[in-house]
Design a protein around this motif. Sequence first.
Motif, PDB file in Angstrom:
ATOM      1  N   VAL A 375       0.845  -1.189   0.000  1.00 36.89           N
ATOM      2  CA  VAL A 375       0.000   0.000   0.000  1.00 36.89           C
ATOM      3  C   VAL A 375       0.879   1.237   0.000  1.00 36.89           C
ATOM      4  CG1 VAL A 375      -0.192   0.130   2.523  1.00 36.89           C
ATOM      5  CG2 VAL A 375      -1.996   1.106   1.099  1.00 36.89           C
ATOM      6  N   ASN A 376       0.430   2.258  -0.729  1.00 39.24           N
ATOM      7  CA  ASN A 376       1.076   3.566  -0.761  1.00 39.24           C
ATOM      8  C   ASN A 376       0.077   4.608  -0.277  1.00 39.24           C
ATOM      9  OD1 ASN A 376       3.505   2.647  -2.111  1.00 39.24           O
ATOM     10  ND2 ASN A 376       2.261   2.469  -3.957  1.00 39.24           N
ATOM     11  N   VAL A 377       0.536   5.540   0.547  1.00 40.76           N
ATOM     12  CA  VAL A 377      -0.320   6.626   1.010  1.00 40.76           C
ATOM     13  C   VAL A 377       0.549   7.861   1.185  1.00 40.76           C
ATOM     14  CG1 VAL A 377      -0.041   5.996   3.453  1.00 40.76           C
ATOM     15  CG2 VAL A 377      -2.047   7.312   2.723  1.00 40.76           C
ATOM     16  N   SER A 378       0.044   9.004   0.772  1.00 38.31           N
ATOM     17  CA  SER A 378       0.822  10.239   0.855  1.00 38.31           C
ATOM     18  C   SER A 378       1.113  10.600   2.306  1.00 38.31           C
ATOM     19  CB  SER A 378       0.057  11.386   0.189  1.00 38.31           C
ATOM     20  OG  SER A 378       0.169  11.315  -1.212  1.00 38.31           O
ATOM     21  N   TYR A 379       2.326  11.116   2.508  1.00 40.42           N
ATOM     22  CA  TYR A 379       2.715  11.587   3.830  1.00 40.42           C
ATOM     23  C   TYR A 379       3.643  12.777   3.629  1.00 40.42           C
ATOM     24  CZ  TYR A 379       3.944  11.525   8.766  1.00 40.42           C
ATOM     25  OH  TYR A 379       4.100  11.857  10.084  1.00 40.42           O
TER      26      TYR A 379
END
Length: 735
Positions: A375-379
């Motif tokens: 999973v990729n999620v902006s941070y």
Amino acid sequence: MEYGIGGGASGGSGGDHHDDSDPHRRKKRYHRHTAYQIQKLEAIFKDSPHPDEKQRLQLSRELGLAPRQIKFWFQNRRTQMKAQHERADNGALRAENDRIRCENIAIREALKNVICPTCGGPPVSEDSYFDEQKLQMENAQLKEELDRVSSIAAKYLGRPVSQLPPVQPIQISSLDLSMATFGAQAMMGGHHSLDLDLDLLHLPVSSTSTTPQNLPFQAINISEMDKSLMADVAGNAMEEFIRLLQNNDGLWIKSSSDGKDVLNLDTYERLFPRANNKNPNVRIEASRDSGVVIMNGLALVEMFMDSNKWVELFPTIISKARTLEVISSGVLGGQSGSLQLMYEEVQVLSPLVATRQFYVLRLCQQIEQGSWAIVNVSYDHLPQIQETSLSSSSHSLQDRCHKLPSGCFIQDMPNGYSKVTWVEHVEIQDKTPTHRLFKDLIHSGLAFGAERWLASLQRMCERFACLMVTGNSTRDLGGVIPSSDGKRSMMKLAQRMINNFCGSINPSNGHQWTSLSGLNEVEVRASLHKSTDPGQPSGVVLSAATTIWVPVSPQNVFNFFRDERTRPQWDVLFNGNAVQEVAHIANGSHPGNCISVLRAFNTSQNNMLILQESCIDSSGSLVVYCPVDLPAINIAMSGEDPSYIPLLPSGFTIMPDGQCDMAVRSRDGGGASTSDSKQSRSTSSAGSLITVVFQILVSSLPTAKMNPESVTTVNNLIGTTVHQIKAALNCTTSL
């Protein structure tokens, strides 16, 4: 952490082959438990969170559920319980940390009022000593930095910085302001003639431009508290991503026009409420696709978690990527549980579309044996990242991009292949208008969506598979048939050519496109950069490109460019001379995916050949070529290292325009996901977007600059090429 997909995550062949004998699994893929079943399971869970096989069989008979459903219910329940305990522990630790911080502040304030009983004055504090030491260390670091910058400046200015005149205040007039925004207007589509002041004298070989492309790769200090917060964010993103895969909540619906999965925004906002969902300026791009990939799951996971291999795997999509920090390593030397902070730039192969920049947390989790979720999620909450965004003027021209939980679910198949389900979910706040040629392609989700990622992955995995297959080419070159090592060397040389070509379309290191006044109303964009890599000619390279629309299907345009018989109709560099394919290496199942060596007839340069690679998938195609002399080709054919063979490629990118024929799409059957059905959908477009790219060595001197002759040459080259392409394709209509 355990997650129970239960075979319903993507519903493909990768997850069904183990339990074909189970009638419950075959008849009903998804199951929602009744209140009585949940109550009974909860009661058992309190006494025995890990029931053995005998207990599971008994529950299966009592509740009318399959043993596999019982197993995954307990796995999911244990995962939920573990997450609850972890959140509670994290909350308690944060509260304790806040309490200690408050006590520390109170003690410091109290110490300020303490009176020494001996002298009646304030006591001697150790803080002043340590503060002085800290200041001395900072001064030493600053002095070292000043000396380094001064030496660099003296190197390029020709005299010490101390001898420079003092800087005078700059008075900005309206004329100065318009000149200062020249680069911004060029990026936003303004029409300007190229001034002759594109001087590279003051550009170092390794650019130190303070653009977002460079700053993220400096050291980023991450505290333990930040790492804990990142782990929480990534864990929550993984839970949301798993729900997006399962679709038990009706999050995805089938489009009536093309059968693709469309995110139900009302359901999504109800399940995952966010404050910025109501922002009218935010546009949502959400897509999901699945297909079979010729690579095993573990190999895919290893490549996805390596930023260098990530770029190598997606050269047409990723223009740059870097792992900024490894937050946590995998379990027992594997990738499961690995969490990284990464920076990446996602591109469309045209200078008319700006790259999308993301700081993402990437978490890998093995769900069960043979299944992984990434999973990729902006941070972008770190101070260093926020300062980079605020301090960079070019970043203000970029659309604000925020990646919601996205990624892929990988399932091993018995034949060594994998089934991959890809989800892309991004919030976009457009700061600049989308170019009219690409508006339909981008807003339809084809430009950055899951279908493009998966199609590119399938094609590249086929290429890697062909790289491992031993066999000779179908045609020889001067009587020399390449060995297996020679074939592998040629494929590596061609792959480096493709990477160089894709990198030239969206140049990094702060180089921006500048609009030229082209011929025949063709908008040409140019960029100068110094070439110092061993695999490129040394000197100053001019990259020039333009994008046009033609009312011809992408498949027909691709066939036109890759066919050596039609090459004289568009290749102005050979003055209409015929060419012959003298070597051919297949690198995919599609006949258009191949590497060719071409020889031109009736030319004075009999020692010069053309290395060409053509590749196509459902998202678009490439035809990239580069002149290479005969000795260099023979070096590669013999199996020697081709890393130092200089390449300066040019070529074409072909993409659908996004205005696909809905009737043809409906005929695909609604949910077709094979590469053949995707290919038929992409080639039914109303037209094609062709990007023409040329790279020219302006001068072998590193101090060269753009001159009027270079401007005239590149304008004539691209303008004439575009004119001949339209004439050959019988295109009188243009956009």
